[in-house]
Motif scaffolding. Structure first.
Motif, PDB file in Angstrom:
ATOM      1  N   GLN A 146       0.826  -1.208   0.000  1.00 50.89           N
ATOM      2  CA  GLN A 146       0.000   0.000   0.000  1.00 50.89           C
ATOM      3  C   GLN A 146       0.858   1.255   0.000  1.00 50.89           C
ATOM      4  OE1 GLN A 146      -2.552   0.527   3.467  1.00 50.89           O
ATOM      5  NE2 GLN A 146      -4.062   1.598   2.203  1.00 50.89           N
ATOM      6  N   ARG A 147       1.909   1.270   0.821  1.00 52.89           N
ATOM      7  CA  ARG A 147       2.751   2.466   0.923  1.00 52.89           C
ATOM      8  C   ARG A 147       3.598   2.684  -0.332  1.00 52.89           C
ATOM      9  NH1 ARG A 147       3.544   0.154   5.983  1.00 52.89           N
ATOM     10  NH2 ARG A 147       5.622  -0.589   5.378  1.00 52.89           N
ATOM     11  N   VAL A 148       4.123   1.625  -0.890  1.00 52.85           N
ATOM     12  CA  VAL A 148       5.048   1.744  -2.014  1.00 52.85           C
ATOM     13  C   VAL A 148       4.343   1.764  -3.360  1.00 52.85           C
ATOM     14  CG1 VAL A 148       7.004   0.662  -3.192  1.00 52.85           C
ATOM     15  CG2 VAL A 148       6.881   0.634  -0.683  1.00 52.85           C
ATOM     16  N   LEU A 149       3.291   0.930  -3.500  1.00 53.46           N
ATOM     17  CA  LEU A 149       2.647   0.776  -4.804  1.00 53.46           C
ATOM     18  C   LEU A 149       1.230   1.340  -4.857  1.00 53.46           C
ATOM     19  CD1 LEU A 149       3.815  -2.898  -5.459  1.00 53.46           C
ATOM     20  CD2 LEU A 149       4.802  -0.805  -6.412  1.00 53.46           C
ATOM     21  N   GLY A 150       0.717   1.763  -3.722  1.00 54.01           N
ATOM     22  CA  GLY A 150      -0.625   2.336  -3.710  1.00 54.01           C
ATOM     23  C   GLY A 150      -1.735   1.312  -3.899  1.00 54.01           C
ATOM     24  N   ILE A 151      -1.462   0.059  -3.597  1.00 55.89           N
ATOM     25  CA  ILE A 151      -2.461  -1.006  -3.734  1.00 55.89           C
ATOM     26  C   ILE A 151      -3.067  -1.291  -2.364  1.00 55.89           C
ATOM     27  CG2 ILE A 151      -2.817  -3.453  -4.307  1.00 55.89           C
ATOM     28  CD1 ILE A 151      -0.652  -3.178  -6.381  1.00 55.89           C
ATOM     29  N   SER A 152      -4.376  -1.259  -2.278  1.00 58.83           N
ATOM     30  CA  SER A 152      -5.042  -1.457  -0.997  1.00 58.83           C
ATOM     31  C   SER A 152      -4.772  -2.866  -0.467  1.00 58.83           C
ATOM     32  CB  SER A 152      -6.546  -1.248  -1.147  1.00 58.83           C
ATOM     33  OG  SER A 152      -7.134  -2.308  -1.883  1.00 58.83           O
ATOM     34  N   PRO A 153      -4.752  -3.033   0.860  1.00 56.97           N
ATOM     35  CA  PRO A 153      -4.540  -4.368   1.434  1.00 56.97           C
ATOM     36  C   PRO A 153      -5.546  -5.393   0.929  1.00 56.97           C
ATOM     37  CG  PRO A 153      -4.271  -2.693   3.117  1.00 56.97           C
ATOM     38  CD  PRO A 153      -4.790  -1.981   1.892  1.00 56.97           C
ATOM     39  N   ASP A 154      -6.797  -4.970   0.722  1.00 59.16           N
ATOM     40  CA  ASP A 154      -7.824  -5.907   0.238  1.00 59.16           C
ATOM     41  C   ASP A 154      -7.480  -6.421  -1.159  1.00 59.16           C
ATOM     42  OD1 ASP A 154      -9.251  -5.669   2.559  1.00 59.16           O
ATOM     43  OD2 ASP A 154     -10.681  -4.189   1.759  1.00 59.16           O
ATOM     44  N   LYS A 155      -7.080  -5.501  -2.049  1.00 58.79           N
ATOM     45  CA  LYS A 155      -6.716  -5.901  -3.406  1.00 58.79           C
ATOM     46  C   LYS A 155      -5.454  -6.762  -3.396  1.00 58.79           C
ATOM     47  CE  LYS A 155      -9.699  -4.313  -6.433  1.00 58.79           C
ATOM     48  NZ  LYS A 155     -10.836  -4.315  -5.490  1.00 58.79           N
ATOM     49  N   PHE A 156      -4.517  -6.399  -2.533  1.00 58.90           N
ATOM     50  CA  PHE A 156      -3.273  -7.170  -2.441  1.00 58.90           C
ATOM     51  C   PHE A 156      -3.568  -8.604  -2.009  1.00 58.90           C
ATOM     52  CE2 PHE A 156       0.396  -8.779  -0.092  1.00 58.90           C
ATOM     53  CZ  PHE A 156       1.420  -8.568  -1.004  1.00 58.90           C
ATOM     54  N   MET A 157      -4.414  -8.756  -0.998  1.00 54.46           N
ATOM     55  CA  MET A 157      -4.736 -10.092  -0.515  1.00 54.46           C
ATOM     56  C   MET A 157      -5.588 -10.859  -1.528  1.00 54.46           C
ATOM     57  SD  MET A 157      -3.059 -10.510   2.177  1.00 54.46           S
ATOM     58  CE  MET A 157      -3.731 -12.160   2.435  1.00 54.46           C
ATOM     59  N   GLU A 158      -6.429 -10.144  -2.270  1.00 52.00           N
ATOM     60  CA  GLU A 158      -7.191 -10.792  -3.332  1.00 52.00           C
ATOM     61  C   GLU A 158      -6.245 -11.397  -4.362  1.00 52.00           C
ATOM     62  OE1 GLU A 158     -10.884  -9.298  -5.874  1.00 52.00           O
ATOM     63  OE2 GLU A 158      -8.990  -8.529  -6.704  1.00 52.00           O
ATOM     64  N   MET A 159      -5.246 -10.623  -4.747  1.00 50.46           N
ATOM     65  CA  MET A 159      -4.277 -11.095  -5.724  1.00 50.46           C
ATOM     66  C   MET A 159      -3.489 -12.285  -5.181  1.00 50.46           C
ATOM     67  SD  MET A 159      -2.757  -7.466  -7.115  1.00 50.46           S
ATOM     68  CE  MET A 159      -1.567  -8.246  -8.186  1.00 50.46           C
ATOM     69  N   TYR A 160      -3.009 -12.152  -3.965  1.00 51.70           N
ATOM     70  CA  TYR A 160      -2.172 -13.217  -3.414  1.00 51.70           C
ATOM     71  C   TYR A 160      -2.955 -14.517  -3.245  1.00 51.70           C
ATOM     72  CZ  TYR A 160       0.870 -15.837  -0.332  1.00 51.70           C
ATOM     73  OH  TYR A 160       1.654 -16.828   0.209  1.00 51.70           O
ATOM     74  N   THR A 161      -4.173 -14.408  -2.762  1.00 52.86           N
ATOM     75  CA  THR A 161      -4.993 -15.601  -2.567  1.00 52.86           C
ATOM     76  C   THR A 161      -5.264 -16.302  -3.892  1.00 52.86           C
ATOM     77  OG1 THR A 161      -6.073 -14.603  -0.636  1.00 52.86           O
ATOM     78  CG2 THR A 161      -7.199 -16.457  -1.680  1.00 52.86           C
ATOM     79  N   ALA A 162      -5.592 -15.520  -4.923  1.00 52.70           N
ATOM     80  CA  ALA A 162      -5.857 -16.103  -6.241  1.00 52.70           C
ATOM     81  C   ALA A 162      -4.585 -16.705  -6.839  1.00 52.70           C
ATOM     82  CB  ALA A 162      -6.430 -15.042  -7.177  1.00 52.70           C
TER      83      ALA A 162
END
Length: 208
Positions: free
Chosen positions: A82-98
């Protein structure tokens, strides 16, 4: 009887494993050779900014995999995204889980030259740790473009569908494109003719 062969008794699989080990084991150069496939994903996608973002996310996903059993660790990695790339934690976890569900982070016997999904070890259990250590440059080098390809594929889809839901059908489409971006280097891309017991052995280094 070939019909009764198992993952650990199939002679063709064992022969492929014996040939695979000395070629790729204990070879640090394999890390670079395999990892340079990330350029394919960038070239296919054609968006250098997305390629850079996917590269940064890929490193975070790899770090995440080493401790994703710890919720606090997950939260810390998501915070970096979130701090470096501006990606919300929810979106980040969505990506990682998938990504985890897709299997693209797993590197085992499905690589095209080995073509052994069950990956029987050619050495005993007492030496398995040595075998795994020897294969680190290859497996990590192979994992890098897979994660990069999947992440690039996801980001391209999300750019076109900013509010869409990530459904199982979409995940399959993202993974299929990611496999192309990673160079189609799994057994699924081998010619069926070359997956036979005899042809698979004699064509081990000519499938691509």
């Amino acid at each position: 009887d070939p019909m009764e062969w198992t993952a650990t008794t199939d002679p063709s699989k064992m022969l492929r494993g014996i040939a695979f080990a000395p070629k790729f084991g204990f070879t640090p150069a394999q890390l670079y050779l395999q990892a340079q496939q990330v350029l394919t994903a960038a070239a296919i996608d054609g968006n250098p900014l997305r390629a850079a973002q996917a590269g940064s996310l890929s490193m975070l996903f790899r770090a995440m995999r080493m401790g994703d059993f710890n919720p606090e660790y997950n939260k810390a990695i998501a915070g970096i995204a979130q701090r470096v790339l501006g990606i919300s934690p929810d979106k980040f976890m969505e990506m990682y889980t998938a990504l985890r569900k897709s299997g693209m982070m797993n590197v085992a016997g499905e690589v095209s030259q080995l073509d052994n999904y069950f990956d029987p070890k050619i050495i005993g259990d007492a030496k398995t740790k040595v075998w795994n250590f020897a294969m680190i440059p290859f497996t990590e080098g192979e994992r890098i473009p897979r994660i990069q390809g999947w992440t690039t594929s996801y980001l391209a889809w999300r750019a076109k569908n900013p509010t869409a839901k990530l459904t199982p059908a979409v995940e399959r489409a993202i993974t299929a494109r990611a496999d192309i971006m990673a160079g189609n280097m799994t057994r699924a891309s081998n010619n069926p003719v070359l997956q036979g017991k005899l042809t698979g052995v004699v064509s081990q280094w000519s499938t691509f």
